[in-house]
Design a protein around this motif. Structure first.
Motif, PDB file in Angstrom:
ATOM      1  N   GLU A   1       6.409   6.827  -4.045  1.00 45.06           N
ATOM      2  CA  GLU A   1       5.890   7.970  -3.301  1.00 45.06           C
ATOM      3  C   GLU A   1       4.563   7.643  -2.628  1.00 45.06           C
ATOM      4  O   GLU A   1       4.348   7.962  -1.454  1.00 45.06           O
ATOM      5  CB  GLU A   1       5.716   9.161  -4.255  1.00 45.06           C
ATOM      6  N   THR A   2       3.667   6.969  -3.342  1.00 40.47           N
ATOM      7  CA  THR A   2       2.318   6.721  -2.834  1.00 40.47           C
ATOM      8  C   THR A   2       2.292   5.608  -1.796  1.00 40.47           C
ATOM      9  O   THR A   2       1.501   5.648  -0.854  1.00 40.47           O
ATOM     10  CB  THR A   2       1.376   6.373  -4.008  1.00 40.47           C
ATOM     11  N   LEU A   3       3.160   4.610  -1.931  1.00 40.98           N
ATOM     12  CA  LEU A   3       3.154   3.459  -1.023  1.00 40.98           C
ATOM     13  C   LEU A   3       4.316   3.486  -0.032  1.00 40.98           C
ATOM     14  O   LEU A   3       4.646   2.461   0.569  1.00 40.98           O
ATOM     15  CB  LEU A   3       3.200   2.158  -1.828  1.00 40.98           C
ATOM     16  N   ARG A   4       4.916   4.627   0.179  1.00 43.55           N
ATOM     17  CA  ARG A   4       6.084   4.719   1.055  1.00 43.55           C
ATOM     18  C   ARG A   4       5.733   4.290   2.482  1.00 43.55           C
ATOM     19  O   ARG A   4       4.651   4.556   2.992  1.00 43.55           O
ATOM     20  CB  ARG A   4       6.664   6.130   1.036  1.00 43.55           C
ATOM     21  N   GLY A   5       6.688   3.606   3.077  1.00 40.11           N
ATOM     22  CA  GLY A   5       6.521   3.170   4.452  1.00 40.11           C
ATOM     23  C   GLY A   5       5.495   2.074   4.643  1.00 40.11           C
ATOM     24  O   GLY A   5       5.103   1.777   5.776  1.00 40.11           O
ATOM     25  N   GLY A   6       5.055   1.450   3.551  1.00 46.14           N
ATOM     26  CA  GLY A   6       4.066   0.387   3.666  1.00 46.14           C
ATOM     27  C   GLY A   6       2.638   0.879   3.833  1.00 46.14           C
ATOM     28  O   GLY A   6       1.740   0.091   4.157  1.00 46.14           O
ATOM     29  N   TRP A   7       2.405   2.179   3.580  1.00 47.64           N
ATOM     30  CA  TRP A   7       1.063   2.762   3.688  1.00 47.64           C
ATOM     31  C   TRP A   7       0.670   3.396   2.355  1.00 47.64           C
ATOM     32  O   TRP A   7       1.499   4.030   1.689  1.00 47.64           O
ATOM     33  CB  TRP A   7       1.029   3.847   4.767  1.00 47.64           C
ATOM     34  N   LEU A   8      -0.593   3.250   1.988  1.00 50.59           N
ATOM     35  CA  LEU A   8      -1.143   3.975   0.847  1.00 50.59           C
ATOM     36  C   LEU A   8      -1.419   5.408   1.276  1.00 50.59           C
ATOM     37  O   LEU A   8      -2.234   5.654   2.171  1.00 50.59           O
ATOM     38  CB  LEU A   8      -2.442   3.319   0.366  1.00 50.59           C
ATOM     39  N   HIS A   9      -0.736   6.351   0.656  1.00 48.77           N
ATOM     40  CA  HIS A   9      -0.958   7.765   0.917  1.00 48.77           C
ATOM     41  C   HIS A   9      -2.039   8.254  -0.051  1.00 48.77           C
ATOM     42  O   HIS A   9      -1.806   8.347  -1.257  1.00 48.77           O
ATOM     43  CB  HIS A   9       0.344   8.551   0.747  1.00 48.77           C
ATOM     44  N   THR A  10      -3.208   8.547   0.484  1.00 50.84           N
ATOM     45  CA  THR A  10      -4.382   8.797  -0.360  1.00 50.84           C
ATOM     46  C   THR A  10      -4.383  10.161  -1.022  1.00 50.84           C
ATOM     47  O   THR A  10      -5.097  10.370  -2.004  1.00 50.84           O
ATOM     48  CB  THR A  10      -5.676   8.678   0.465  1.00 50.84           C
ATOM     49  N   GLY A  11      -3.634  11.122  -0.454  1.00 51.67           N
ATOM     50  CA  GLY A  11      -3.716  12.480  -0.975  1.00 51.67           C
ATOM     51  C   GLY A  11      -4.893  13.256  -0.411  1.00 51.67           C
ATOM     52  O   GLY A  11      -5.061  14.438  -0.725  1.00 51.67           O
ATOM     53  N   ASP A  12      -5.714  12.637   0.420  1.00 49.28           N
ATOM     54  CA  ASP A  12      -6.838  13.313   1.053  1.00 49.28           C
ATOM     55  C   ASP A  12      -6.444  13.796   2.443  1.00 49.28           C
ATOM     56  O   ASP A  12      -5.768  13.085   3.192  1.00 49.28           O
ATOM     57  CB  ASP A  12      -8.043  12.368   1.178  1.00 49.28           C
ATOM     58  N   ILE A  13      -6.887  14.991   2.772  1.00 46.02           N
ATOM     59  CA  ILE A  13      -6.660  15.539   4.108  1.00 46.02           C
ATOM     60  C   ILE A  13      -7.852  15.167   4.978  1.00 46.02           C
ATOM     61  O   ILE A  13      -9.004  15.394   4.609  1.00 46.02           O
ATOM     62  CB  ILE A  13      -6.481  17.063   4.055  1.00 46.02           C
ATOM     63  N   ALA A  14      -7.576  14.587   6.144  1.00 49.84           N
ATOM     64  CA  ALA A  14      -8.646  14.075   7.002  1.00 49.84           C
ATOM     65  C   ALA A  14      -8.262  14.219   8.465  1.00 49.84           C
ATOM     66  O   ALA A  14      -7.097  14.476   8.807  1.00 49.84           O
ATOM     67  CB  ALA A  14      -8.927  12.610   6.673  1.00 49.84           C
TER      68      ALA A  14
END
Length: 529
Positions: free
Chosen positions: A383-396
């Protein structure tokens, strides 16, 4: 740098800067040559206890030279160093140690009672090593070091090895172990050292705990350049000021609340801080009044870094800290900076579609510093590394110049005194009290701590008190995670989905600023979740 390992940094420093101090702490000092020798001995000694390549070794201690030696032993030998937050409650410590499944637990004697309390819950085959005078069921740390070889062993360490297992809380309330590889951490050292402009003559003061990725990252960055780390056991404002002046410290790493405590310390003006060229602050943005005060009283030394255990993020350099500048200066100052050289960032919507300039979405990172994944948690990794990106959970949002502006924390993390506190974990602890019908936890703005943990509680009992809730929570979670304030309510505001509306609670909280009203009469019975 693809084939470089962390052990290469240690060996190079011992060769090139043999007599330069590597680490100084609590009256002890080791040169780079001595540091390598003791780390070799420790790694070799652990091997003679049966620890093998990529086995875990846990450390439960406050900052000390032995902690850095344990890190270095893992870096040299291919062991995995797993950290345990010494501020946690015993059940929380036991969960982390059980999840990491170490062959050895190294602990300070001060935590012997904690370890004794959880031994029956841990692997009976695990070995214990104590720093200082400890119980007879633990081997003395210095005995293990003395049994090892100063030249090390013929370790087969790969840049693909996992180096550290650092635990960070997740939205479910259970800590997750971030697998940080040798390659990840070499990249972290090089990239951070570049942005810190580290040099061999630098003397960096570390006051953050070494179970935090921030402290470890700054130490690696300084040692990447062959400099000296002054390691504080913990943060004490008067002691930090004295160390900066006495040791002519050039770089410090502080949370904004620590900067405030330095400035508020009696006798601040009596200390010569002119050696400082940089204070890195992280964990929370610097309030503008505090930044102005710091710039006036310390000088133009502040730089902001943003990231998380899972991967490094951004830098807002010293020269962009212009609180009295034009509108563009203030816009940049409101950000957490631009990505590290070598890192990419984007914001995405709920379908992982990249958004445009100024559109808020989840911040995602690609970087050689990004973790390998979560230990024993494949679903969270995917879930966190999907698509080769780290999904931080932060809205920016990302502005037209590429500066990152944090807008909210998707995971409801509360940042208090530099510590990340997850609301769901606190809610779960409070909800276990038999008189609690419902609970929601949010962060309240606090001039000292940045944010203070605040609990809204719907009670079954008219006699339940704030003190009881706080005392109860402290039996299940660390004291710093427990609420600083409890507000009793008659009902919880809810969204159409039935979930508690935390935006409404935060608005309620904002209206209460400056006073603490008497608790409302509790509503009987549990509210439907």
């Amino acid at each position: 740098m693809t084939n470089v390992t962390l052990g290469d940094i240690l060996r190079n420093n011992a060769r090139w800067y043999a007599n330069r101090p590597a680490v100084i702490c609590d009256g002890q000092s080791l040169t780079h040559a001595e540091f390598l020798k003791r780390a070799n001995r420790l790694a070799s000694g652990l091997g003679r206890l049966g620890v093998r390549h990529q086995d875990r070794v846990c450390v439960l201690a406050q900052n000390c030279i032995e902690y850095l030696e344990a890190y270095a032993a893992a870096e040299l030998s291919g062991l995995i160093l797993a950290t345990v937050n010494y501020r946690l409650a015993v059940p929380e410590m036991a969960y982390i140690i059980g999840d990491a499944a170490p062959r050895v637990l190294i602990f300070e004697a001060a935590y012997a009672d904690h370890v004794q309390a959880m031994r029956d819950k841990l692997d009976p085959g695990m070995r214990y090593v104590v720093i200082g005078e400890g119980p007879d069921w633990a081997l003395p740390y210095e005995t293990v070091v003395a049994d090892g070889s100063p030249d090390g062993e013929h370790w087969q360490v790969s840049s693909d090895d996992i180096a550290y297992l650092l635990y960070t809380s997740g939205t479910t309330g259970r800590p997750k172990g971030c697998m940080l590889g040798q390659t990840n951490q070499v990249a972290s050292a090089a990239m951070t050292s570049f942005h810190m402009r580290c040099a061999g003559e630098d003397r960096t003061l570390l006051v953050m705990p070494l179970y935090h990725v921030g402290a470890k990252n700054i130490q690696l960055a300084q040692h990447w350049a062959g400099g000296t780390v002054h390691l504080a056991r913990s943060f004490r404002p008067a002691e930090a000021l004295a160390t900066i002046a006495r040791e002519r410290i050039t770089v410090g790493h502080l949370a904004p609340t620590m900067v405030q405590m330095l400035l508020d310390e009696p006798g601040f003006a009596d200390h010569d801080l002119s050696s400082l060229r940089m204070i890195l602050y992280s964990a929370a943005p610097m309030p503008l009044p505090l930044l102005r005060d710091g710039l006036q009283r310390i000088g133009p030394v502040f730089a902001q870094i943003y990231g998380q255990t899972e991967g490094l993020g951004t830098i807002l350099p010293i020269d962009l800290h212009r609180p009295d500048g034009d509108v563009d200066d203030l816009r940049r100052l409101a950000s957490v900076g631009h990505p590290y050289q070598g890192a990419r960032m984007r914001v995405v919507d709920e379908n992982d579609i990249e958004l445009g300039v100024g559109q808020p979405g989840e911040l995602c990172v690609q970087s050689p510093t990004v973790m390998r994944g979560y230990w024993n948690n494949a679903p969270a990794t995917l879930e966190t590394l999907r698509g080769g990106w780290l999904h931080t959970g932060d809205i920016a949002e990302i502005d037209a110049e590429g500066y990152i502006h944090l807008r909210d924390r998707k995971k409801d993390v509360i940042i208090s005194g530099g510590e990340n506190i997850y609301s769901r974990e606190v809610e779960a602890a409070i909800a276990e009290h038999p008189a609690v019908a419902d609970v929601a936890v949010v962060g309240a703005a606090d001039p000292k701590w940045g944010e203070a943990v605040t609990a809204f509680v719907l009670s079954r009992s008219p006699t339940l008190t704030e003190a009881e809730i706080i005392a109860h929570s402290r039996t299940l979670i660390a004291g710093y995670k427990s609420p600083r304030r409890v507000i009793f309510v008659e009902d919880m505001p809810r969204l159409p989905s039935g979930k508690i509306n935390k935006l409404a609670l935060r608005a309620d909280l904002a209206g209460r600023v400056g006073h603490r009203p008497e608790p409302r009469p509790p509503k009987r019975g549990r509210q439907q979740r």
